[in-house]
Design a protein around this motif. Sequence first.
Motif, PDB file in Angstrom:
ATOM      1  N   PRO A 251       0.824  -1.213   0.000  1.00 54.47           N
ATOM      2  CA  PRO A 251       0.000   0.000   0.000  1.00 54.47           C
ATOM      3  C   PRO A 251       0.856   1.261   0.000  1.00 54.47           C
ATOM      4  O   PRO A 251       1.940   1.293   0.574  1.00 54.47           O
ATOM      5  N   ARG A 252       0.351   2.275  -0.648  1.00 55.83           N
ATOM      6  CA  ARG A 252       1.025   3.574  -0.688  1.00 55.83           C
ATOM      7  C   ARG A 252       0.771   4.266   0.646  1.00 55.83           C
ATOM      8  O   ARG A 252      -0.359   4.318   1.115  1.00 55.83           O
ATOM      9  N   GLN A 253       1.827   4.774   1.241  1.00 52.16           N
ATOM     10  CA  GLN A 253       1.707   5.529   2.482  1.00 52.16           C
ATOM     11  C   GLN A 253       1.222   6.933   2.143  1.00 52.16           C
ATOM     12  O   GLN A 253       1.481   7.438   1.060  1.00 52.16           O
ATOM     13  N   SER A 254       0.554   7.566   3.057  1.00 55.06           N
ATOM     14  CA  SER A 254      -0.015   8.887   2.780  1.00 55.06           C
ATOM     15  C   SER A 254       1.057   9.911   2.400  1.00 55.06           C
ATOM     16  O   SER A 254       0.825  10.777   1.592  1.00 55.06           O
ATOM     17  N   ALA A 255       2.227   9.803   2.995  1.00 52.82           N
ATOM     18  CA  ALA A 255       3.309  10.739   2.690  1.00 52.82           C
ATOM     19  C   ALA A 255       4.362  10.096   1.792  1.00 52.82           C
ATOM     20  O   ALA A 255       5.536  10.443   1.853  1.00 52.82           O
ATOM     21  N   ALA A 256       3.934   9.164   0.958  1.00 47.65           N
ATOM     22  CA  ALA A 256       4.868   8.427   0.117  1.00 47.65           C
ATOM     23  C   ALA A 256       5.587   9.360  -0.853  1.00 47.65           C
ATOM     24  O   ALA A 256       4.996  10.265  -1.432  1.00 47.65           O
ATOM     25  N   VAL A 257       6.866   9.104  -1.007  1.00 53.41           N
ATOM     26  CA  VAL A 257       7.682   9.836  -1.964  1.00 53.41           C
ATOM     27  C   VAL A 257       7.502   9.151  -3.314  1.00 53.41           C
ATOM     28  O   VAL A 257       7.474   7.922  -3.405  1.00 53.41           O
ATOM     29  N   LEU A 258       7.377   9.927  -4.358  1.00 48.74           N
ATOM     30  CA  LEU A 258       7.229   9.355  -5.693  1.00 48.74           C
ATOM     31  C   LEU A 258       8.512   8.663  -6.120  1.00 48.74           C
ATOM     32  O   LEU A 258       9.621   9.126  -5.826  1.00 48.74           O
ATOM     33  N   ALA A 259       8.357   7.557  -6.840  1.00 42.26           N
ATOM     34  CA  ALA A 259       9.519   6.808  -7.320  1.00 42.26           C
ATOM     35  C   ALA A 259      10.407   7.686  -8.189  1.00 42.26           C
ATOM     36  O   ALA A 259      11.635   7.571  -8.153  1.00 42.26           O
ATOM     37  N   ALA A 260       9.802   8.576  -8.956  1.00 45.81           N
ATOM     38  CA  ALA A 260      10.579   9.466  -9.817  1.00 45.81           C
ATOM     39  C   ALA A 260      11.469  10.402  -9.002  1.00 45.81           C
ATOM     40  O   ALA A 260      12.468  10.911  -9.513  1.00 45.81           O
ATOM     41  N   GLU A 261      11.117  10.621  -7.739  1.00 47.03           N
ATOM     42  CA  GLU A 261      11.927  11.474  -6.877  1.00 47.03           C
ATOM     43  C   GLU A 261      13.084  10.720  -6.236  1.00 47.03           C
ATOM     44  O   GLU A 261      14.114  11.317  -5.922  1.00 47.03           O
ATOM     45  N   VAL A 262      12.939   9.411  -6.016  1.00 48.24           N
ATOM     46  CA  VAL A 262      14.012   8.642  -5.385  1.00 48.24           C
ATOM     47  C   VAL A 262      14.937   7.985  -6.399  1.00 48.24           C
ATOM     48  O   VAL A 262      16.087   7.688  -6.081  1.00 48.24           O
ATOM     49  N   LEU A 263      14.455   7.765  -7.616  1.00 49.54           N
ATOM     50  CA  LEU A 263      15.275   7.100  -8.630  1.00 49.54           C
ATOM     51  C   LEU A 263      16.610   7.799  -8.876  1.00 49.54           C
ATOM     52  O   LEU A 263      17.645   7.131  -8.880  1.00 49.54           O
ATOM     53  N   PRO A 264      16.639   9.121  -9.097  1.00 45.79           N
ATOM     54  CA  PRO A 264      17.937   9.744  -9.364  1.00 45.79           C
ATOM     55  C   PRO A 264      18.983   9.463  -8.284  1.00 45.79           C
ATOM     56  O   PRO A 264      20.109   9.048  -8.585  1.00 45.79           O
ATOM     57  N   ALA A 265      18.623   9.671  -7.023  1.00 48.20           N
ATOM     58  CA  ALA A 265      19.577   9.453  -5.927  1.00 48.20           C
ATOM     59  C   ALA A 265      19.947   7.980  -5.804  1.00 48.20           C
ATOM     60  O   ALA A 265      21.122   7.639  -5.573  1.00 48.20           O
ATOM     61  N   ASN A 266      18.962   7.087  -5.967  1.00 49.71           N
ATOM     62  CA  ASN A 266      19.248   5.656  -5.866  1.00 49.71           C
ATOM     63  C   ASN A 266      20.194   5.200  -6.972  1.00 49.71           C
ATOM     64  O   ASN A 266      21.113   4.418  -6.726  1.00 49.71           O
ATOM     65  N   LEU A 267      19.968   5.683  -8.186  1.00 47.32           N
ATOM     66  CA  LEU A 267      20.824   5.286  -9.299  1.00 47.32           C
ATOM     67  C   LEU A 267      22.259   5.757  -9.069  1.00 47.32           C
ATOM     68  O   LEU A 267      23.208   4.989  -9.248  1.00 47.32           O
ATOM     69  N   VAL A 268      22.415   7.005  -8.647  1.00 45.25           N
ATOM     70  CA  VAL A 268      23.755   7.528  -8.360  1.00 45.25           C
ATOM     71  C   VAL A 268      24.415   6.711  -7.254  1.00 45.25           C
ATOM     72  O   VAL A 268      25.580   6.306  -7.369  1.00 45.25           O
TER      73      VAL A 268
ATOM     74  N   ILE B 205      21.612   8.272 -18.948  1.00 38.78           N
ATOM     75  CA  ILE B 205      21.933   8.028 -17.538  1.00 38.78           C
ATOM     76  C   ILE B 205      22.055   9.358 -16.799  1.00 38.78           C
ATOM     77  O   ILE B 205      21.497   9.530 -15.713  1.00 38.78           O
ATOM     78  N   ALA B 206      22.754  10.313 -17.406  1.00 41.72           N
ATOM     79  CA  ALA B 206      22.916  11.636 -16.776  1.00 41.72           C
ATOM     80  C   ALA B 206      21.561  12.306 -16.574  1.00 41.72           C
ATOM     81  O   ALA B 206      21.294  12.888 -15.517  1.00 41.72           O
ATOM     82  N   ALA B 207      20.687  12.209 -17.563  1.00 42.13           N
ATOM     83  CA  ALA B 207      19.367  12.834 -17.458  1.00 42.13           C
ATOM     84  C   ALA B 207      18.512  12.160 -16.381  1.00 42.13           C
ATOM     85  O   ALA B 207      17.772  12.832 -15.659  1.00 42.13           O
ATOM     86  N   ILE B 208      18.620  10.843 -16.246  1.00 38.76           N
ATOM     87  CA  ILE B 208      17.884  10.135 -15.185  1.00 38.76           C
ATOM     88  C   ILE B 208      18.423  10.553 -13.825  1.00 38.76           C
ATOM     89  O   ILE B 208      17.663  10.833 -12.895  1.00 38.76           O
TER      90      ILE B 208
ATOM     91  N   LEU C  51      13.567   1.967  -7.417  1.00 43.40           N
ATOM     92  CA  LEU C  51      12.394   2.831  -7.253  1.00 43.40           C
ATOM     93  C   LEU C  51      11.920   2.962  -5.808  1.00 43.40           C
ATOM     94  O   LEU C  51      10.955   3.673  -5.549  1.00 43.40           O
ATOM     95  N   THR C  52      12.593   2.302  -4.885  1.00 42.31           N
ATOM     96  CA  THR C  52      12.153   2.297  -3.499  1.00 42.31           C
ATOM     97  C   THR C  52      12.865   3.373  -2.697  1.00 42.31           C
ATOM     98  O   THR C  52      14.087   3.456  -2.710  1.00 42.31           O
ATOM     99  N   GLY C  53      12.081   4.158  -1.999  1.00 37.67           N
ATOM    100  CA  GLY C  53      12.643   5.221  -1.169  1.00 37.67           C
ATOM    101  C   GLY C  53      12.827   4.782   0.256  1.00 37.67           C
ATOM    102  O   GLY C  53      12.263   3.790   0.709  1.00 37.67           O
ATOM    103  N   GLY C  54      13.624   5.547   0.961  1.00 35.18           N
ATOM    104  CA  GLY C  54      13.736   5.400   2.388  1.00 35.18           C
ATOM    105  C   GLY C  54      14.554   4.293   2.849  1.00 35.18           C
ATOM    106  O   GLY C  54      14.730   3.899   3.888  1.00 35.18           O
TER     107      GLY C  54
END
Length: 159
Positions: free
Chosen positions: A85-102, A126-129, A156-159
């Motif tokens: 389930p999505r948490q009410s304050a869930a961070v979007l995957a698009a927001e965590v992907l850049p940091a996770n990939l790096v 890759i740079a753009a992602i 795609l997983t945050g936190g």
Amino acid sequence: MPSQKHPEAANLETLLEALAANLREARARSNWSTRVLSQQSQVDRRTIQRIQDGSFPGVSLGTLEALATGLGVQTSSLVGPHLAPRQSAAVLAAEVLPANLVCVRLGHGLSQEELAAASGVPRSVIAAIETGTRNPALNTLARLAGALGTTVEQLLTGG
């Protein structure tokens, strides 16, 4: 001699199967038709049907985010083994992907150029992602995850 699948192709096929199954399961839990999901997520009904058929490897992260939000599940869980389930304050995957990939790339001691060579994804993509200016397709994420020895779900997983 039987033809062997390239590991990357097998990984994408498995990913598409998981996505299709999870999307069908999430719709069934909500008792929603593809039409209702389309209305809730603002994703074209034909796109939903193609995803459920496993015939849309180019589905974008933005589309996955919209479906997950509409269904009330975490985006990463749509491509993982279990829906979450999505948490009410869930961070979007698009927001965590850049940091996770790096983080994963640097954890392997790879430059963008080296990851590009290993994955077949152009360095500019890759740079753009990594800067959050690109909405990558699922097949691109699968190639990157495979080259990094991780999963799309983990990217795609945050936190």
